[in-house]
Write an enzyme that holds these catalytic residues in place. Structure first.
Site, PDB file in Angstrom:
ATOM      1  N   TYR A  31       0.821  -1.207   0.000  1.00 30.61           N
ATOM      2  CA  TYR A  31       0.000   0.000   0.000  1.00 30.61           C
ATOM      3  C   TYR A  31       0.854   1.256   0.000  1.00 30.61           C
ATOM      4  O   TYR A  31       2.067   1.192   0.206  1.00 30.61           O
ATOM      5  CB  TYR A  31      -0.938   0.004   1.214  1.00 30.61           C
ATOM      6  CG  TYR A  31      -0.271   0.378   2.528  1.00 30.61           C
ATOM      7  CD1 TYR A  31       0.550  -0.514   3.188  1.00 30.61           C
ATOM      8  CD2 TYR A  31      -0.463   1.634   3.095  1.00 30.61           C
ATOM      9  CE1 TYR A  31       1.162  -0.163   4.395  1.00 30.61           C
ATOM     10  CE2 TYR A  31       0.136   1.995   4.297  1.00 30.61           C
ATOM     11  CZ  TYR A  31       0.947   1.089   4.940  1.00 30.61           C
ATOM     12  OH  TYR A  31       1.557   1.444   6.117  1.00 30.61           O
ATOM     13  N   LYS A 145       6.470  -1.963   1.973  1.00 31.34           N
ATOM     14  CA  LYS A 145       5.283  -1.349   2.577  1.00 31.34           C
ATOM     15  C   LYS A 145       4.110  -2.313   2.442  1.00 31.34           C
ATOM     16  O   LYS A 145       3.213  -2.140   1.625  1.00 31.34           O
ATOM     17  CB  LYS A 145       4.984   0.017   1.941  1.00 31.34           C
ATOM     18  CG  LYS A 145       4.163   0.924   2.853  1.00 31.34           C
ATOM     19  CD  LYS A 145       4.286   2.361   2.439  1.00 31.34           C
ATOM     20  CE  LYS A 145       3.346   3.290   3.183  1.00 31.34           C
ATOM     21  NZ  LYS A 145       3.475   3.296   4.629  1.00 31.34           N
ATOM     22  N   GLU A 177      12.665   2.835  13.804  1.00 36.50           N
ATOM     23  CA  GLU A 177      11.691   3.831  13.344  1.00 36.50           C
ATOM     24  C   GLU A 177      10.473   3.749  14.245  1.00 36.50           C
ATOM     25  O   GLU A 177      10.405   2.917  15.148  1.00 36.50           O
ATOM     26  CB  GLU A 177      11.315   3.568  11.883  1.00 36.50           C
ATOM     27  CG  GLU A 177      10.657   2.227  11.657  1.00 36.50           C
ATOM     28  CD  GLU A 177      10.219   1.977  10.210  1.00 36.50           C
ATOM     29  OE1 GLU A 177      10.112   2.929   9.432  1.00 36.50           O
ATOM     30  OE2 GLU A 177       9.964   0.801   9.889  1.00 36.50           O
ATOM     31  N   LEU A 201      11.181   1.405   6.851  1.00 41.72           N
ATOM     32  CA  LEU A 201      10.582   1.811   5.582  1.00 41.72           C
ATOM     33  C   LEU A 201      11.297   3.097   5.162  1.00 41.72           C
ATOM     34  O   LEU A 201      11.441   4.009   5.979  1.00 41.72           O
ATOM     35  CB  LEU A 201       9.087   2.106   5.768  1.00 41.72           C
ATOM     36  CG  LEU A 201       8.431   2.532   4.450  1.00 41.72           C
ATOM     37  CD1 LEU A 201       8.185   1.324   3.559  1.00 41.72           C
ATOM     38  CD2 LEU A 201       7.141   3.280   4.704  1.00 41.72           C
TER      39      LEU A 201
HETATM   40  N1  PDD Z   1       3.053   5.239   7.205  1.00 44.09           N
HETATM   41  N2  PDD Z   1       7.748   3.952   8.669  1.00 44.09           N
HETATM   42  C1  PDD Z   1       6.587   3.280   8.749  1.00 44.09           C
HETATM   43  C2  PDD Z   1       6.563   1.968   9.436  1.00 44.09           C
HETATM   44  C3  PDD Z   1       5.430   3.816   8.146  1.00 44.09           C
HETATM   45  O1  PDD Z   1       4.281   3.135   8.190  1.00 44.09           O
HETATM   46  C4  PDD Z   1       5.495   5.086   7.511  1.00 44.09           C
HETATM   47  C5  PDD Z   1       4.303   5.707   6.835  1.00 44.09           C
HETATM   48  C6  PDD Z   1       6.727   5.753   7.485  1.00 44.09           C
HETATM   49  C7  PDD Z   1       6.887   7.087   6.794  1.00 44.09           C
HETATM   50  O2  PDD Z   1       6.792   6.950   5.396  1.00 44.09           O
HETATM   51  P1  PDD Z   1       6.280   8.145   4.476  1.00 44.09           P
HETATM   52  O3  PDD Z   1       7.119   9.330   4.806  1.00 44.09           O
HETATM   53  O4  PDD Z   1       6.511   7.643   3.101  1.00 44.09           O
HETATM   54  O5  PDD Z   1       4.839   8.381   4.798  1.00 44.09           O
HETATM   55  C8  PDD Z   1       7.828   5.156   8.053  1.00 44.09           C
HETATM   56  C9  PDD Z   1       1.867   5.694   6.531  1.00 44.09           C
HETATM   57  C10 PDD Z   1       1.679   7.181   6.552  1.00 44.09           C
HETATM   58  C11 PDD Z   1       0.678   4.922   7.065  1.00 44.09           C
HETATM   59  O6  PDD Z   1       0.835   3.710   7.205  1.00 44.09           O
HETATM   60  O7  PDD Z   1      -0.382   5.492   7.325  1.00 44.09           O
END
Ligand code: PDD
Length: 278
Positions: A31, A145, A177, A201
């Site tokens: 996703y 992801k 993270e 991620l």
């Molecule tokens: N989550 N690390 C994890 C585990 C994440 O699920 C996310 C983002 C990030 C940050 O990634 P980005 O900058 O590309 O949004 C890091 C999204 C927002 C979610 O699951 O809702």
């Protein structure tokens, strides 16, 4: 609301998931969460590239070329008249009788995308948030992801139950993270963050923050941050598509920059926002 189901824009009420969709049964899919600012889909190419990479790592073939997907997402934003908000999109391996083995090539991936509310958490961005640490119980392919988010949702719930904003994962003594965010610590004006390997991620916001740091003249270093050394850092912040640059003022019982967002964090917050207006 219109939903993109494969290549069709349909009404929300018509959008149905098959009980034998592998996303539903195995979490077998990937996703993206994408931000829309002022009607523009922010960093759409980066998100679609990451979607393709995540799918590729799981040997899922995306049903469309990225260019087609990009046009469909823009159409989705436009028909739903999204000005400031977000898009959730997912691709599962497809619908097939339950069996752990991948289905044959006659089964095609299923795509769904739709608008979700997303608003800059402006007050928290000013005040900063408190977070807690917990063992990183997730698998070792956090670079994908994937729809499998149990470790993440459990950690997010544990944070909420403890009155905290986020859980920061620690694996073998290393801060990786947050449950849905990337993590950064600042020392003597330099920003440190975990290398983009299998344990995190590689956030699109993280990539943009690196760019913002460069624009603001702030050095960045990708290295492992030991949880035992967190006390040596001056400032801490987290990031994601939905929260952008979020100052952290407390980790467990340790406060940072006297409980207020630190100056480097605020500088990066500003430099990041400048990228949005390009
Ligand atoms: N989550 N690390 C994890 C585990 C994440 O699920 C996310 C983002 C990030 C940050 O990634 P980005 O900058 O590309 O949004 C890091 C999204 C927002 C979610 O699951 O809702």
């Amino acid at each position: 609301m219109k939903i993109l189901m494969n290549d069709e824009l349909i009404d929300r009420e018509q959008a149905k998931v098959d009980i034998e969709d592998r996303g539903y049964q195995f979490g077998d899919g990937v996703y993206e969460v994408i931000r829309v600012y002022n009607g523009e889909v922010f960093t759409i190419d980066e998100h679609l590239e990451r979607l393709k990479r995540s799918a590729g790592e799981l040997k899922i073939s995306l049903p469309y070329e990225l260019e087609t997907l990009k046009n469909r997402i823009r159409e989705l934003v436009s028909v739903n008249q999204v000005r400031d908000g977000g898009i959730y999109m997912q691709v599962t391996r497809g619908v097939s009788a339950r069996n752990h083995l991948f289905p044959g090539s006659d089964v095609s991936a299923q795509l769904a995308a739709y608008p979700i509310p997303s608003k800059r958490p402006a007050e928290l961005q000013k005040s900063g948030v408190e977070v807690m640490t917990a063992e990183d119980i997730r698998w070792k392919r956090c670079d994908i992801k994937s729809l499998n988010l149990l470790g993440n949702v459990m950690a997010k719930q544990a944070a909420a139950d403890a009155g905290k904003y986020e859980t920061i994962f620690v694996r073998d003594g290393v801060v990786t993270e947050g449950s849905s965010t990337n993590f950064y610590a600042v020392k003597d004006g330099t920003v440190y963050t975990h290398p983009a390997n299998h344990f995190i991620l590689n956030g699109i916001t993280r990539l943009k923050i690196m760019e913002a740091c460069q624009n603001a003249g702030v050095d960045t270093v990708e290295k492992e941050i030991m949880a035992s050394e967190l006390g040596q850092y001056d400032e801490v912040f987290i990031s994601s598509t939905t929260i952008e640059v979020m100052p952290v003022v407390k980790i467990d019982d340790r406060s940072y920059s006297e409980g207020r967002p630190g100056p480097i964090t605020l500088l990066i917050q500003k430099a990041f926002r400048e990228l949005l207006t390009d």
